[in-house]
Design an enzyme around this catalytic site. Structure first.
Site, mmCIF file in Angstrom:
data_model
loop_
_atom_site.group_PDB
_atom_site.id
_atom_site.type_symbol
_atom_site.label_atom_id
_atom_site.label_comp_id
_atom_site.label_asym_id
_atom_site.label_seq_id
_atom_site.Cartn_x
_atom_site.Cartn_y
_atom_site.Cartn_z
ATOM 1 N N ASP A 1 0.843 -1.194 0.000
ATOM 2 C CA ASP A 1 0.000 0.000 0.000
ATOM 3 C C ASP A 1 0.877 1.242 0.000
ATOM 4 O O ASP A 1 2.089 1.179 0.157
ATOM 5 C CB ASP A 1 -1.006 -0.004 1.148
ATOM 6 N N ILE A 2 0.239 2.397 -0.228
ATOM 7 C CA ILE A 2 0.963 3.663 -0.351
ATOM 8 C C ILE A 2 1.224 4.224 1.042
ATOM 9 O O ILE A 2 0.311 4.292 1.885
ATOM 10 C CB ILE A 2 0.149 4.660 -1.192
ATOM 11 N N GLU B 1 -6.147 1.821 -0.648
ATOM 12 C CA GLU B 1 -4.853 2.063 -1.294
ATOM 13 C C GLU B 1 -3.985 0.822 -1.221
ATOM 14 O O GLU B 1 -2.767 0.898 -1.355
ATOM 15 C CB GLU B 1 -4.136 3.256 -0.648
#
Length: 480
Positions: free
Chosen positions: A349-350, A392
């Site tokens: 994920d970011i 995300e």
């Protein structure tokens, strides 16, 4: 094959008088409306002239048989207007011309109002045909010419019903009815085919270019609709039955046996032509039905493909959605258990995605997700698959990949993402990702355990400072 031929005949379109009045230029209004009014007055004058010069039911010897023709110049003008511009443009002048000659000839006003509908009715039958089956109007192809000849015959038969009103109101004897009836439909048919047909071959390409260049002035019709097809079939059948009934009925009233014989021979050859026309019409109807079915099947396949895409794809990133990813993940997990081959999962994920949304806005956050998706697709192989697994959070499955290969892939992806700026409107920023890697294990009961181990590895990567990869290998971690 030309482009237009490859795309097929264009749908039937008409120039809308209302749109021309509202949206047309001043020059277009003057030329079209002004020219149309001039032609309308000319048609009315020619209609009266036909009565004065007695161009109705003229006997002509042809091959030993006497046939009767009526010369009606307004028909040429009004039919050209109908075929090029639309029904209203030809029907109104046709009505005015027939009404004028009826009043001039002393026909009672109620009968004149009804009598004037004859040619507009025939034009309506012609237009129904072109609405039902899209066919070129330049008449340069054989199928277009035969279709026009067939439709012209049926239209002329319908319009010739006015001959019966004319004969009734003028109190003609029964023996004189046949020349009037035959002269009307045969004269109109020959003028439509032998004069209007060649003129359409010359004029239609130029008219079509002008109409195509002004789509805002056009009125689209429902070409190839079921109602139009049924209307066309009904009009052809009724036209043939009406023609046969009237011709036989009038012929029975002939006292002269020679006239009766000639009438029957004409009736025979016309019905031969009708049979040929009906065969052609049936063929065209079959071809149209087949093309329609092919088109509907193609549309159905396209719609099913779109629905399949919508059901399995994340709309924002173009990757698989979670539901589709779980199905693919389960299949891959079962394959690895069956073949005892390696498979790796990367969950990522970011980093600090909320801060990106807060600082640059949610549209910029969407741009970051799309950019990450593009980088993932550029790095992974064709046999791999990726999905947007959460807000995300992304999941990538690498078949036939061991722990070392999966770690190398994750690191390459991490570096590529960090080096790929996100550009949104006037903003540009970089993002970083954290990744967790897990290898499929034979001793696990389901693929959910595989995802759980990748998730734990991702958690360790974030706890370890983010922007890094963590590998779960039965309790031993490898971090970078």
């Amino acid at each position: 094959m030309s482009k237009s031929d490859a795309q097929g005949p264009p749908a039937y379109r008409e120039l809308s008088p209302w749109r021309l009045w509202r949206e047309g230029s001043r020059r277009q209004k003057i030329c079209l409306f002004g020219g149309w009014l001039v032609l309308l007055m000319l048609c009315a004058a020619l209609g009266v002239g036909m009565v004065i010069w007695r161009w109705s039911g003229l006997p002509i010897a042809f091959g030993g048989v006497t046939v009767y023709l009526t010369i009606y110049p307004p028909l040429l003008i009004c039919l050209l207007l109908t075929l090029t511009l639309g029904w209203w443009w030809g029907a109104i002048p046709a009505y005015c011309a027939t009404f004028s000659l009826a009043v001039y000839a002393g026909m009672p006003l109620p009968w004149a109002l009804l009598f004037a509908l004859a040619n507009p009715l025939g034009f309506a039958i012609l237009v129904i045909g072109y609405q039902a089956i899209a066919m070129r109007r330049d008449l340069r192809a054989l199928n277009a010419l035969l279709f026009y000849v067939q439709q012209s015959f049926v239209a002329c038969v319908f319009s010739s019903s006015g001959a019966l009103i004319w004969s009734y109101t003028n109190h003609f004897e029964r023996a004189a009815l046949l020349p009037i009836w035959q002269g009307w439909w045969l004269g109109a048919f020959l003028q439509s085919v032998l004069i209007v047909g060649p003129l359409m071959a010359l004029l239609w390409p130029r008219a079509e270019r002008w109409l195509s260049a002004h789509p805002q002035l056009m009125r689209d019709t429902h070409t190839r609709s079921r109602q139009s097809l049924l209307g066309l079939l009904a009009s052809v059948a009724l036209g043939v039955l009406f023609y046969g009934f009237v011709t036989i009925g009038l012929a029975e009233g002939q006292v002269d046996k020679e006239a009766m014989r000639q009438t029957m021979w004409i009736f025979y050859w016309v019905f031969v032509a009708i049979v040929l026309f009906m065969a052609f019409f049936g063929y065209q109807l079959f071809v149209h039905w087949q093309k329609t079915q092919d088109h509907l099947l193609a549309e159905l396949h396209r719609a099913n493909a779109e629905l399949q895409t919508l059901a399995t794809t994340d709309a924002l990133t173009g990757l698989l959605n979670r539901r589709a990813a779980d199905r693919r993940l389960s299949a891959e997990w079962q394959r690895t258990r069956r073949t005892r081959r390696h498979a790796a999962m990367v969950l990522l994920d970011i980093d600090h995605f909320k801060q990106i949304n807060d600082q640059y806005g949610h549209p910029a956050g969407d741009a970051a997700l799309r950019r990450l998706s593009a980088v993932i697709q550029s790095v992974m192989r064709q046999v791999d698959f990726a999905a947007r697994y959460g807000g995300e959070e992304f999941l990538i499955v690498l078949p036939d990949t061991d722990q070392q290969g999966a770690f190398a892939f994750a690191e390459r992806l991490r570096v590529e993402v960090a080096a790929s700026p996100v550009v949104h409107e006037e903003d540009s920023f970089n993002m970083q990702i954290s990744l967790g890697v897990a290898i499929a294990r034979e001793d696990e009961a389901s693929h959910e355990r595989w995802v759980s181990r990748a998730d734990r590895a991702l958690y360790r990567a974030k706890q370890g400072g983010r922007n890094r990869t963590a590998v779960d290998d039965a309790g031993v971690e490898k971090q970078a």
